[in-house]
Design an enzyme around this catalytic site. Structure first.
Site, PDB file in Angstrom:
ATOM      1  N   HIS A 147       0.842  -1.207   0.000  1.00  0.00           N
ATOM      2  CA  HIS A 147       0.000   0.000   0.000  1.00  0.00           C
ATOM      3  C   HIS A 147       0.882   1.266   0.000  1.00  0.00           C
ATOM      4  O   HIS A 147       0.861   2.054   0.953  1.00  0.00           O
ATOM      5  CB  HIS A 147      -0.866  -0.071   1.266  1.00  0.00           C
ATOM      6  N   ASP A 191     -10.512   6.521  -4.864  1.00  0.00           N
ATOM      7  CA  ASP A 191     -10.236   5.257  -4.182  1.00  0.00           C
ATOM      8  C   ASP A 191     -10.673   4.142  -5.118  1.00  0.00           C
ATOM      9  O   ASP A 191     -11.800   3.690  -5.106  1.00  0.00           O
ATOM     10  CB  ASP A 191     -11.017   5.192  -2.871  1.00  0.00           C
ATOM     11  N   GLU A 249      -0.830   1.216  -5.325  1.00  0.00           N
ATOM     12  CA  GLU A 249      -0.586  -0.050  -4.639  1.00  0.00           C
ATOM     13  C   GLU A 249      -0.627  -1.218  -5.619  1.00  0.00           C
ATOM     14  O   GLU A 249      -1.410  -1.197  -6.582  1.00  0.00           O
ATOM     15  CB  GLU A 249      -1.671  -0.257  -3.579  1.00  0.00           C
TER      16      GLU A 249
END
Ligand code: TA6
Length: 277
Positions: A147, A191, A249
């Protein structure tokens, strides 16, 4: 709460980096002649039992709240565990550290016997490798992500390339799953879980550099910036810190969870390097 001891600093002519045994958490990487590449919140905790807000958290054996959407702690237990340093190497080109973690260390991580080995290499590139082996007699599955928090000069001027044509799951409030058209620019809370194995490049005109994320054994790239409201809602994240960071990520999550039969192993590889300005 117990404050963490200082992280280990690894240095070679090509780069300097730092990593905590706690979470085997890489917290900095600076190639020779460059400015620091990984981002760290000025409000991060550095306490046993709490996640570190920045660097490269290891998300394992679930991502976020997991496939049940009810798993805790967020992003699993690996980043909250004390990993075992098995060895270090130094050469002109790279300084490396090898960590392990097993089911004996975190018995409630998942149903099964397993061994995780994490190799960190600080060189002209940051190279990370997370290998999980099924050492038991029953099959198990897990989610994972490296991450990585990246420093950028101004997120509103950043362009993220390499995602065009990839479908994505949009986890931002009000988001709608879609296919990426062209390059990605960040104009609000972002996101997204992209289904792609392609390299992703973060072009940063303010810092005059680009950062290239290459992965292996990874079905997805996750791109995250919390923007204004979510930043203000996180106690370990400065209200204005969204302006100078982005997460890119390498992941295997949701319907791309890894399944290991007894004796099988899987490696997630993540390489971060400086590209053209
Ligand atoms: O990878 C993006 C994400 O899943 C976001 O939804 C946000 O929760 C971020 O991870 C940070 O997670 P953390 O548990 O470290 O606060």
């Amino acid at each position: 709460m117990t404050q963490l001891p200082d992280p280990r600093t690894l240095t070679c002519p090509a780069a300097t980096g730092a990593v905590y045994d706690y979470g085997a958490h890489v917290v900095s990487w600076t190639p020779a002649g460059a400015t620091p590449v990984l981002w760290m919140s000025q409000k991060s905790d550095f306490e046993a039992g709490k996640p570190i807000r920045g660097g490269v958290p290891i998300c394992w054996p679930w991502f976020g709240a997991g496939r049940t959407k009810s798993m805790a702690p967020a992003h699993g237990v690996a980043r909250l565990a004390e990993w075992h340093l098995e060895g270090q190497t130094h050469s002109d080109d790279a300084a490396t550290a090898t960590y392990t973690l097993t089911d004996a260390d975190v018995p409630d991580a998942l149903d099964g016997s397993w061994k995780a080995t994490y190799v960190v290499s600080f060189g002209a590139a940051l190279q990370l490798s997370l290998t999980v082996e099924n050492t038991g007699s029953t099959e198990f599955s897990y989610e994972e992500a490296l991450h990585t928090y990246l420093t950028v000069g101004d997120i509103t001027q950043v362009v993220v390339s390499g995602l065009a044509g990839s479908s994505y799951l949009d986890k931002a409030p009000g988001g709608a799953d879609a296919v990426q058209e062209g390059d990605l620019t960040i104009t609000g809370e972002t996101d997204r879980v992209y289904q792609t194995t392609a390299d992703v490049t973060v072009v940063d005109p303010v810092l005059g550099r680009s950062l290239v994320v290459s992965t292996s054994g990874s079905a997805q790239k996750v791109v995250w910036n919390p923007w204004i409201a979510k930043s203000a809602a996180m106690p370990d994240f400065g209200d204005d810190e969204w302006k100078t960071m982005i997460c890119v990520e390498g992941a295997n999550a949701l319907d791309h969870a890894v399944v290991l039969a007894p004796g099988e192993s899987h490696t997630l590889g993540y390489t971060l390097s400086l590209g053209a300005a």
